[in-house]
Design a protein around this motif. Sequence first.
Motif, PDB file in Angstrom:
ATOM      1  N   SER A   1      14.800 -52.714 -38.965  1.00  0.00           N
ATOM      2  CA  SER A   1      13.397 -53.105 -38.800  1.00  0.00           C
ATOM      3  C   SER A   1      12.631 -52.688 -40.056  1.00  0.00           C
ATOM      4  CB  SER A   1      12.797 -52.409 -37.573  1.00  0.00           C
ATOM      5  OG  SER A   1      12.647 -51.015 -37.838  1.00  0.00           O
ATOM      6  N   PRO A   2      11.470 -53.304 -40.306  1.00  0.00           N
ATOM      7  CA  PRO A   2      10.651 -52.875 -41.457  1.00  0.00           C
ATOM      8  C   PRO A   2      10.315 -51.390 -41.419  1.00  0.00           C
ATOM      9  CG  PRO A   2       9.850 -54.970 -40.601  1.00  0.00           C
ATOM     10  CD  PRO A   2      10.898 -54.479 -39.636  1.00  0.00           C
ATOM     11  N   GLU A   3      10.102 -50.859 -40.199  1.00  0.00           N
ATOM     12  CA  GLU A   3       9.786 -49.433 -40.080  1.00  0.00           C
ATOM     13  C   GLU A   3      10.979 -48.566 -40.495  1.00  0.00           C
ATOM     14  OE1 GLU A   3       9.359 -51.687 -37.594  1.00  0.00           O
ATOM     15  OE2 GLU A   3       7.176 -51.892 -37.725  1.00  0.00           O
ATOM     16  N   GLU A   4      12.191 -48.975 -40.084  1.00  0.00           N
ATOM     17  CA  GLU A   4      13.396 -48.219 -40.467  1.00  0.00           C
ATOM     18  C   GLU A   4      13.599 -48.271 -41.979  1.00  0.00           C
ATOM     19  OE1 GLU A   4      16.283 -48.724 -36.563  1.00  0.00           O
ATOM     20  OE2 GLU A   4      16.006 -50.452 -37.889  1.00  0.00           O
ATOM     21  N   GLU A   5      13.410 -49.442 -42.571  1.00  0.00           N
ATOM     22  CA  GLU A   5      13.543 -49.555 -44.025  1.00  0.00           C
ATOM     23  C   GLU A   5      12.527 -48.681 -44.738  1.00  0.00           C
ATOM     24  OE1 GLU A   5      13.309 -53.687 -45.022  1.00  0.00           O
ATOM     25  OE2 GLU A   5      15.378 -54.085 -44.356  1.00  0.00           O
ATOM     26  N   ALA A   6      11.281 -48.661 -44.232  1.00  0.00           N
ATOM     27  CA  ALA A   6      10.230 -47.843 -44.853  1.00  0.00           C
ATOM     28  C   ALA A   6      10.576 -46.358 -44.768  1.00  0.00           C
ATOM     29  CB  ALA A   6       8.882 -48.115 -44.180  1.00  0.00           C
ATOM     30  N   ARG A   7      11.133 -45.915 -43.601  1.00  0.00           N
ATOM     31  CA  ARG A   7      11.507 -44.499 -43.463  1.00  0.00           C
ATOM     32  C   ARG A   7      12.597 -44.109 -44.452  1.00  0.00           C
ATOM     33  NH1 ARG A   7      10.724 -45.298 -37.914  1.00  0.00           N
ATOM     34  NH2 ARG A   7      12.931 -45.655 -37.529  1.00  0.00           N
ATOM     35  N   ILE A   8      13.568 -44.998 -44.653  1.00  0.00           N
ATOM     36  CA  ILE A   8      14.646 -44.704 -45.608  1.00  0.00           C
ATOM     37  C   ILE A   8      14.085 -44.604 -47.018  1.00  0.00           C
ATOM     38  CG2 ILE A   8      16.740 -45.624 -46.676  1.00  0.00           C
ATOM     39  CD1 ILE A   8      17.415 -46.803 -43.874  1.00  0.00           C
ATOM     40  N   ARG A   9      13.256 -45.572 -47.404  1.00  0.00           N
ATOM     41  CA  ARG A   9      12.670 -45.547 -48.753  1.00  0.00           C
ATOM     42  C   ARG A   9      11.835 -44.291 -48.976  1.00  0.00           C
ATOM     43  NH1 ARG A   9      12.187 -51.319 -47.667  1.00  0.00           N
ATOM     44  NH2 ARG A   9      13.633 -52.401 -49.059  1.00  0.00           N
ATOM     45  N   GLU A  10      11.023 -43.936 -47.986  1.00  0.00           N
ATOM     46  CA  GLU A  10      10.196 -42.735 -48.104  1.00  0.00           C
ATOM     47  C   GLU A  10      11.053 -41.483 -48.181  1.00  0.00           C
ATOM     48  OE1 GLU A  10       7.589 -42.963 -44.737  1.00  0.00           O
ATOM     49  OE2 GLU A  10       6.543 -44.725 -45.528  1.00  0.00           O
ATOM     50  N   GLY A  11      12.127 -41.451 -47.403  1.00  0.00           N
ATOM     51  CA  GLY A  11      13.013 -40.291 -47.426  1.00  0.00           C
ATOM     52  C   GLY A  11      13.684 -40.112 -48.777  1.00  0.00           C
ATOM     53  N   ILE A  12      14.133 -41.211 -49.374  1.00  0.00           N
ATOM     54  CA  ILE A  12      14.781 -41.125 -50.682  1.00  0.00           C
ATOM     55  C   ILE A  12      13.769 -40.686 -51.740  1.00  0.00           C
ATOM     56  CG2 ILE A  12      15.863 -42.474 -52.523  1.00  0.00           C
ATOM     57  CD1 ILE A  12      17.221 -44.116 -50.260  1.00  0.00           C
ATOM     58  N   ALA A  13      12.580 -41.293 -51.738  1.00  0.00           N
ATOM     59  CA  ALA A  13      11.555 -40.914 -52.718  1.00  0.00           C
ATOM     60  C   ALA A  13      11.177 -39.446 -52.558  1.00  0.00           C
ATOM     61  CB  ALA A  13      10.329 -41.809 -52.555  1.00  0.00           C
ATOM     62  N   SER A  14      11.060 -38.999 -51.314  1.00  0.00           N
ATOM     63  CA  SER A  14      10.713 -37.601 -51.056  1.00  0.00           C
ATOM     64  C   SER A  14      11.812 -36.664 -51.548  1.00  0.00           C
ATOM     65  CB  SER A  14      10.478 -37.406 -49.558  1.00  0.00           C
ATOM     66  OG  SER A  14      10.211 -36.064 -49.269  1.00  0.00           O
ATOM     67  N   ALA A  15      13.070 -37.051 -51.322  1.00  0.00           N
ATOM     68  CA  ALA A  15      14.184 -36.213 -51.777  1.00  0.00           C
ATOM     69  C   ALA A  15      14.207 -36.121 -53.298  1.00  0.00           C
ATOM     70  CB  ALA A  15      15.501 -36.770 -51.262  1.00  0.00           C
ATOM     71  N   VAL A  16      13.963 -37.233 -53.992  1.00  0.00           N
ATOM     72  CA  VAL A  16      13.973 -37.223 -55.458  1.00  0.00           C
ATOM     73  C   VAL A  16      12.835 -36.360 -55.980  1.00  0.00           C
ATOM     74  CG1 VAL A  16      13.549 -38.665 -57.497  1.00  0.00           C
ATOM     75  CG2 VAL A  16      15.164 -39.430 -55.744  1.00  0.00           C
ATOM     76  N   LEU A  17      11.638 -36.549 -55.447  1.00  0.00           N
ATOM     77  CA  LEU A  17      10.490 -35.782 -55.924  1.00  0.00           C
ATOM     78  C   LEU A  17      10.572 -34.305 -55.555  1.00  0.00           C
ATOM     79  CD1 LEU A  17       7.595 -38.293 -55.236  1.00  0.00           C
ATOM     80  CD2 LEU A  17       8.363 -37.455 -57.471  1.00  0.00           C
ATOM     81  N   GLY A  18      11.269 -34.001 -54.455  1.00  0.00           N
ATOM     82  CA  GLY A  18      11.367 -32.613 -54.014  1.00  0.00           C
ATOM     83  C   GLY A  18      12.586 -31.875 -54.530  1.00  0.00           C
ATOM     84  N   ALA A  19      13.453 -32.577 -55.269  1.00  0.00           N
ATOM     85  CA  ALA A  19      14.708 -31.962 -55.712  1.00  0.00           C
ATOM     86  C   ALA A  19      14.478 -30.866 -56.735  1.00  0.00           C
ATOM     87  CB  ALA A  19      15.629 -33.027 -56.294  1.00  0.00           C
ATOM     88  N   SER A  20      13.505 -31.052 -57.585  1.00  0.00           N
ATOM     89  CA  SER A  20      13.239 -30.084 -58.652  1.00  0.00           C
ATOM     90  C   SER A  20      11.911 -29.393 -58.356  1.00  0.00           C
ATOM     91  CB  SER A  20      13.184 -30.819 -60.000  1.00  0.00           C
ATOM     92  OG  SER A  20      12.985 -29.918 -61.056  1.00  0.00           O
ATOM     93  N   GLU A  21      11.909 -28.085 -58.411  1.00  0.00           N
ATOM     94  CA  GLU A  21      10.720 -27.290 -58.106  1.00  0.00           C
ATOM     95  C   GLU A  21       9.519 -27.751 -58.929  1.00  0.00           C
ATOM     96  OE1 GLU A  21       8.721 -24.339 -56.047  1.00  0.00           O
ATOM     97  OE2 GLU A  21      10.864 -24.683 -55.870  1.00  0.00           O
ATOM     98  N   GLY A  22       8.481 -28.151 -58.261  1.00  0.00           N
ATOM     99  CA  GLY A  22       7.237 -28.522 -58.941  1.00  0.00           C
ATOM    100  C   GLY A  22       7.255 -29.856 -59.657  1.00  0.00           C
ATOM    101  N   LEU A  23       8.284 -30.662 -59.423  1.00  0.00           N
ATOM    102  CA  LEU A  23       8.391 -31.931 -60.146  1.00  0.00           C
ATOM    103  C   LEU A  23       7.196 -32.834 -59.875  1.00  0.00           C
ATOM    104  CD1 LEU A  23       9.782 -34.041 -61.882  1.00  0.00           C
ATOM    105  CD2 LEU A  23      11.196 -34.656 -59.917  1.00  0.00           C
ATOM    106  N   ALA A  24       6.859 -33.044 -58.599  1.00  0.00           N
ATOM    107  CA  ALA A  24       5.759 -33.952 -58.268  1.00  0.00           C
ATOM    108  C   ALA A  24       4.456 -33.489 -58.909  1.00  0.00           C
ATOM    109  CB  ALA A  24       5.608 -34.059 -56.758  1.00  0.00           C
ATOM    110  N   ALA A  25       4.157 -32.202 -58.835  1.00  0.00           N
ATOM    111  CA  ALA A  25       2.914 -31.682 -59.414  1.00  0.00           C
ATOM    112  C   ALA A  25       2.903 -31.797 -60.929  1.00  0.00           C
ATOM    113  CB  ALA A  25       2.713 -30.227 -58.987  1.00  0.00           C
ATOM    114  N   SER A  26       4.067 -31.645 -61.565  1.00  0.00           N
ATOM    115  CA  SER A  26       4.125 -31.679 -63.035  1.00  0.00           C
ATOM    116  C   SER A  26       3.788 -33.054 -63.593  1.00  0.00           C
ATOM    117  CB  SER A  26       5.518 -31.260 -63.521  1.00  0.00           C
ATOM    118  OG  SER A  26       6.471 -32.287 -63.283  1.00  0.00           O
ATOM    119  N   LEU A  27       3.916 -34.104 -62.787  1.00  0.00           N
ATOM    120  CA  LEU A  27       3.643 -35.454 -63.278  1.00  0.00           C
ATOM    121  C   LEU A  27       2.167 -35.662 -63.596  1.00  0.00           C
ATOM    122  CD1 LEU A  27       5.913 -37.487 -60.839  1.00  0.00           C
ATOM    123  CD2 LEU A  27       6.436 -36.730 -63.164  1.00  0.00           C
ATOM    124  N   GLU A  28       1.301 -34.770 -63.101  1.00  0.00           N
ATOM    125  CA  GLU A  28      -0.132 -34.858 -63.385  1.00  0.00           C
ATOM    126  C   GLU A  28      -0.479 -34.407 -64.797  1.00  0.00           C
ATOM    127  OE1 GLU A  28      -2.556 -36.036 -61.525  1.00  0.00           O
ATOM    128  OE2 GLU A  28      -1.378 -36.429 -59.723  1.00  0.00           O
TER     129      GLU A  28
END
Length: 200
Positions: free
Chosen positions: A8-35
């Motif tokens: 379903s579109p909702e299942e696809e969205a959850r997978i995409r969000e989960g992958i993006a969250s895992a990538v951004l959360g893999a390295s300490e402070g990565l998301a914040a450093s992009l600012e």
Amino acid sequence: MSDAPQLSPEEEARIREGIASAVLGASEGLAASLEHDPEGYLRLVAATRTGAEETSRLLREAVQGARAAGHSWDVIGRLLGVSRQAAQQRFAPKGTTVPEGSPERRVLTPLTAFNEMAALAEAGLEGWELVEFGPLYHAVVASGRQWEYRRVPFAVAGRRRRMEADGWTEVGTGSFPWSYYKRPLTDAPAKDDHAPAQGA
């Protein structure tokens, strides 16, 4: 099976969000450093590359599991949005021809985390040696002697050395979340010449 199942579109969205969250959360402070830090974008590239490699590996294992469960290349190709031939060319195991004189080979399938160890125990007593595994299956070859098997968590520090010291041999390189080990039970011959049970 005429129609490939779709998420379903909702299942696809959850997978995409989960992958993006895992990538951004893999390295300490990565998301914040992009600012404020240009180097953060290079770390983002490295983290995304690792994520892409892992999702590619998971896709290959999922396709192999679907094939082991009896699904056709046609159905798999439709799910992937490619032709049957393209799916087979990309995902079929390479070099799967069995040389002349090789031991008899069987595939135990379909298996789950809940029944695979019982199926392996039965196969081991009947003289089948585990040589390969993947999602939903274990491949065994006739050996003429009994085997025992153990499944342990994938990355427990020091576990491999302890297992090897006790005579266990790792099969393959593990598959999250498990590693599989084998060792001959005794020099006694296998219980009988029957093929191992398919599943449990």
